[in-house]
Design an enzyme around this catalytic site. Structure first.
Site, PDB file in Angstrom:
ATOM      1  CB  SER A 274      14.346  -8.289  -4.877  1.00  0.00           C
ATOM      2  OG  SER A 274      13.054  -8.140  -4.341  1.00  0.00           O
TER       3      SER A 274
HETATM    4  N1  SAH Z   1       9.017  -8.874  -6.841  1.00  0.00           N
HETATM    5  C1  SAH Z   1       9.178  -7.459  -7.110  1.00  0.00           C
HETATM    6  C2  SAH Z   1       9.708  -6.741  -5.893  1.00  0.00           C
HETATM    7  C3  SAH Z   1       8.693  -5.832  -5.384  1.00  0.00           C
HETATM    8  S1  SAH Z   1       9.011  -5.015  -3.849  1.00  0.00           S
HETATM    9  C4  SAH Z   1      10.033  -7.226  -8.339  1.00  0.00           C
HETATM   10  O1  SAH Z   1      10.624  -8.196  -8.828  1.00  0.00           O
HETATM   11  O2  SAH Z   1      10.082  -6.084  -8.834  1.00  0.00           O
HETATM   12  C5  SAH Z   1       7.622  -5.557  -2.949  1.00  0.00           C
HETATM   13  C6  SAH Z   1       6.276  -5.271  -3.530  1.00  0.00           C
HETATM   14  O3  SAH Z   1       5.309  -5.808  -2.661  1.00  0.00           O
HETATM   15  C7  SAH Z   1       5.940  -3.788  -3.671  1.00  0.00           C
HETATM   16  O4  SAH Z   1       5.605  -3.512  -4.997  1.00  0.00           O
HETATM   17  C8  SAH Z   1       4.735  -3.600  -2.745  1.00  0.00           C
HETATM   18  O5  SAH Z   1       3.796  -2.660  -3.218  1.00  0.00           O
HETATM   19  C9  SAH Z   1       4.167  -5.003  -2.710  1.00  0.00           C
HETATM   20  N2  SAH Z   1       3.312  -5.324  -1.566  1.00  0.00           N
HETATM   21  C10 SAH Z   1       3.436  -4.946  -0.275  1.00  0.00           C
HETATM   22  N3  SAH Z   1       2.451  -5.478   0.462  1.00  0.00           N
HETATM   23  C11 SAH Z   1       1.679  -6.219  -0.371  1.00  0.00           C
HETATM   24  C12 SAH Z   1       0.507  -7.005  -0.216  1.00  0.00           C
HETATM   25  N4  SAH Z   1      -0.095  -7.160   0.968  1.00  0.00           N
HETATM   26  N5  SAH Z   1       0.001  -7.627  -1.301  1.00  0.00           N
HETATM   27  C13 SAH Z   1       0.580  -7.489  -2.528  1.00  0.00           C
HETATM   28  N6  SAH Z   1       1.677  -6.750  -2.739  1.00  0.00           N
HETATM   29  C14 SAH Z   1       2.232  -6.128  -1.676  1.00  0.00           C
END
Ligand code: SAH
Length: 224
Positions: free
Chosen positions: A76
């Site tokens: 993000s």
């Molecule tokens: N917080 C992260 C941003 C990740 S983007 C960072 O700092 O890098 C969002 C993430 O959510 C992705 O990696 C995606 O695979 C994950 N995601 C999507 N649906 C999900 C779920 N139901 N449970 C866990 N992770 C999920």
């Protein structure tokens, strides 16, 4: 040896440049837009964001935008990470669940801000990479699991805060149920148009508040 010394010097110089870039990132993108909580600002100054992005993106790690992680996922935008962590409005020591570990960047920010952190990632490869990265960078205290975070982490509940890094169609009831008394859930909700919401548990039930227009990757899994 001369060659080793100069390699070490250039490594140290790169880390200094990254620290300076983070200080600018915090001043220009985050504090300038109204994030005030000193522990949150300090955490974003400390966590080495360039180490959480793919190598090819290191030069642009501190830009005012999300960074692609592969797998269609992103780290993000710095401001959104800071805003969401501040929006939890929790004291140090609070128990926080992150849904969507991705690179592990936000989990590291939460840990630096003084929280006890649990984080779930649905894609096993991302979860495995994040585990190695967080350990190497000194954030081994973060508890990680590969799985569907829309269902929360019942064995570790209740949480004082839950922060979701992927957009849900609706607020997952399982997450509300894992909030402790006065706990807060910060979650992006929507499809094409999304907003970040804060759901607070109150003595009477739940209160919700729309905070900001946002754009996140979609939440997948059973609660999506
Ligand atoms: N917080 C992260 C941003 C990740 S983007 C960072 O700092 O890098 C969002 C993430 O959510 C992705 O990696 C995606 O695979 C994950 N995601 C999507 N649906 C999900 C779920 N139901 N449970 C866990 N992770 C999920």
């Amino acid at each position: 040896m001369t060659t080793n010394a100069s390699a070490g010097d250039s490594g140290a110089a790169a880390e200094c440049a990254a620290a300076a870039a983070r200080a600018r990132m915090v001043a220009e993108q985050i504090a300038a837009r109204g994030v005030r909580e000193p522990r949150v600002l300090a955490a974003l100054r400390r966590v080495p964001r360039h180490r959480f992005v793919p190598r090819a993106w290191r030069g642009r790690a501190h830009g005012d935008h999300p960074v692609p992680l592969g797998n269609g996922q992103t780290v993000s935008q710095p401001f959104i990470v800071a805003f969401a962590v501040e929006a939890l409005e929790l004291p140090p020591g609070a128990r926080v669940l992150e849904v969507g570990t991705g690179s592990g960047y936000q989990a590291a920010v939460l840990a630096e801000a003084g929280f006890a952190v649990w984080s779930i990632e649905i894609l096993p490869e991302l979860a495995a990479d994040a585990a190695v990265r967080l350990r190497e960078l000194g954030y081994g205290a973060v508890r990680l699991r590969a799985g569907d975070g829309g269902l929360g982490w019942p064995e570790a509940a209740p949480f004082d805060g839950i922060v979701v890094a992927a957009a849900a169609r609706e607020i997952p009831t399982a997450l509300c149920g894992q909030l402790g008394p006065l706990g807060r859930l910060v979650i992006p909700v929507g499809g094409t148009h999304q907003a970040l919401w804060r759901v607070a548990r109150t003595p009477e039930g739940f209160a919700r508040e729309r905070l900001l227009d946002v754009h996140f990757v979609p939440l997948t899994g059973a609660a999506a």
